[in-house]
Design an enzyme around this catalytic site. Sequence first.
Site, PDB file in Angstrom:
ATOM      1  N   ASP A  11       0.869  -1.184   0.000  1.00 25.88           N
ATOM      2  CA  ASP A  11       0.000   0.000   0.000  1.00 25.88           C
ATOM      3  C   ASP A  11       0.899   1.225   0.000  1.00 25.88           C
ATOM      4  O   ASP A  11       1.385   1.647   1.048  1.00 25.88           O
ATOM      5  CB  ASP A  11      -0.885   0.026   1.248  1.00 25.88           C
ATOM      6  CG  ASP A  11      -1.907  -1.091   1.281  1.00 25.88           C
ATOM      7  OD1 ASP A  11      -2.917  -0.979   0.580  1.00 25.88           O
ATOM      8  OD2 ASP A  11      -1.690  -2.077   2.018  1.00 25.88           O
ATOM      9  N   LYS A  38      -9.194   0.599  -5.415  1.00 22.32           N
ATOM     10  CA  LYS A  38      -9.975   0.227  -4.242  1.00 22.32           C
ATOM     11  C   LYS A  38     -10.859   1.410  -3.815  1.00 22.32           C
ATOM     12  O   LYS A  38     -10.591   2.542  -4.219  1.00 22.32           O
ATOM     13  CB  LYS A  38      -9.055  -0.235  -3.112  1.00 22.32           C
ATOM     14  CG  LYS A  38      -7.983   0.786  -2.667  1.00 22.32           C
ATOM     15  CD  LYS A  38      -6.985   0.124  -1.744  1.00 22.32           C
ATOM     16  CE  LYS A  38      -6.019   1.150  -1.187  1.00 22.32           C
ATOM     17  NZ  LYS A  38      -4.918   0.552  -0.420  1.00 22.32           N
ATOM     18  N   HIS A  39     -11.928   1.143  -3.082  1.00 24.52           N
ATOM     19  CA  HIS A  39     -12.426  -0.143  -2.572  1.00 24.52           C
ATOM     20  C   HIS A  39     -13.748  -0.417  -3.282  1.00 24.52           C
ATOM     21  O   HIS A  39     -14.790   0.051  -2.846  1.00 24.52           O
ATOM     22  CB  HIS A  39     -12.641  -0.099  -1.069  1.00 24.52           C
ATOM     23  CG  HIS A  39     -11.421   0.318  -0.289  1.00 24.52           C
ATOM     24  ND1 HIS A  39     -11.050   1.629  -0.095  1.00 24.52           N
ATOM     25  CD2 HIS A  39     -10.480  -0.439   0.344  1.00 24.52           C
ATOM     26  CE1 HIS A  39      -9.937   1.680   0.645  1.00 24.52           C
ATOM     27  NE2 HIS A  39      -9.574   0.439   0.928  1.00 24.52           N
ATOM     28  N   HIS A  74     -11.982  -1.853   9.543  1.00 28.74           N
ATOM     29  CA  HIS A  74     -10.989  -2.574  10.339  1.00 28.74           C
ATOM     30  C   HIS A  74     -11.568  -2.928  11.709  1.00 28.74           C
ATOM     31  O   HIS A  74     -11.153  -3.903  12.325  1.00 28.74           O
ATOM     32  CB  HIS A  74      -9.738  -1.721  10.543  1.00 28.74           C
ATOM     33  CG  HIS A  74      -8.978  -1.438   9.293  1.00 28.74           C
ATOM     34  ND1 HIS A  74      -9.288  -0.388   8.456  1.00 28.74           N
ATOM     35  CD2 HIS A  74      -7.922  -2.072   8.725  1.00 28.74           C
ATOM     36  CE1 HIS A  74      -8.446  -0.386   7.441  1.00 28.74           C
ATOM     37  NE2 HIS A  74      -7.615  -1.395   7.574  1.00 28.74           N
ATOM     38  N   ASP A 111     -10.756  -7.224   0.696  1.00 32.93           N
ATOM     39  CA  ASP A 111      -9.852  -6.584   1.650  1.00 32.93           C
ATOM     40  C   ASP A 111      -9.421  -7.655   2.659  1.00 32.93           C
ATOM     41  O   ASP A 111      -9.829  -8.819   2.585  1.00 32.93           O
ATOM     42  CB  ASP A 111     -10.557  -5.407   2.317  1.00 32.93           C
ATOM     43  CG  ASP A 111      -9.600  -4.310   2.766  1.00 32.93           C
ATOM     44  OD1 ASP A 111      -8.407  -4.613   2.973  1.00 32.93           O
ATOM     45  OD2 ASP A 111     -10.034  -3.152   2.916  1.00 32.93           O
TER      46      ASP A 111
END
Length: 316
Positions: A72, A178-179, A191, A266
């Site tokens: 990333d 993304k996403h 997350h 993800d």
Amino acid sequence: MDVLSHANAPKAAIFSLSGLTLSKDEEALFKEANPFGFILFGRNCENREQLHALTDRLREVTGREDVPILIDQEGGRVQRLKPPVWHQYPPMKKFGDEAEQSLDSAVADLRYLMIRLCKDLHDVGVNANCAPVMDVLNAATHDVIGDRAFSDDPDIVARLGLCACHAMISAGVQPIMKHIPGHGRGNADSHLELPVVDTPLAELEMTDFAPFREVAQSNIGARVWAMMAHITYSAIDPDHVATCSPQVIQGVIRGSIGFDGLLMGDDLDMKALDRYGDITRRAELSLEAGCDVVLYCSGKLEDMDKLANVVPAMRG
């Protein structure tokens, strides 16, 4: 897609590493499991010499010169290669703000930055970047996205996202947008919890999905990969997170958006997937729903060993 016929087809998983070098146990697992690729994090990146040796070793262990090695490296808050060893790049919203004054200028500046960023990746043996972020900003957008995205204007996001993908491809780095199909309306950090988007489908089609559609239907659409959002879209499938939803993957991403490239979810270890069981069950559901590859980022050997036993060979 048909299952690859040869016995050594890589498994449909992207694994991660615990540290700056491969342990003997990691080498043994990676050699036996032959995952599709690997993803690197800050814990794996100390300096250029160390990182290049690490990526070389991953190629040796898998016996594949072209094994995808992801990172990333967006710029701004999310870049794993950090100063003082590597350049600090600005967040992508900088280019969206610039585009409101001059789109041509923003495109030129973004292209220059992406070429420079890709050289950093090339120099250490990284060949795939989890970027650009093509989520459309919204009043509800959680800070986990924030200035990582270009703009609240879908047209600007589409133009700059396409520019970034073009630049990476021309520099020999695989872009992973993304996403998909859009995290911009997510008002929670996936997350930590599952975001739920209640926006009507017709509005999503015109806004959040539009930039991904622009790239998917462009002349480089087949060469771009995509990472999904762990979000529930109640207007499409209120009962399942997008990464475990055939309605989202087949109906929206493959259907109305028209994305035909490699599709991954993800990270399997995110809290948004807690209701779906352990790591292996999450992987099975994601692949059954239509993802091509699953992504595991925590670097825990025991979890990757379990995944190696349930994840099938790549399809091609």
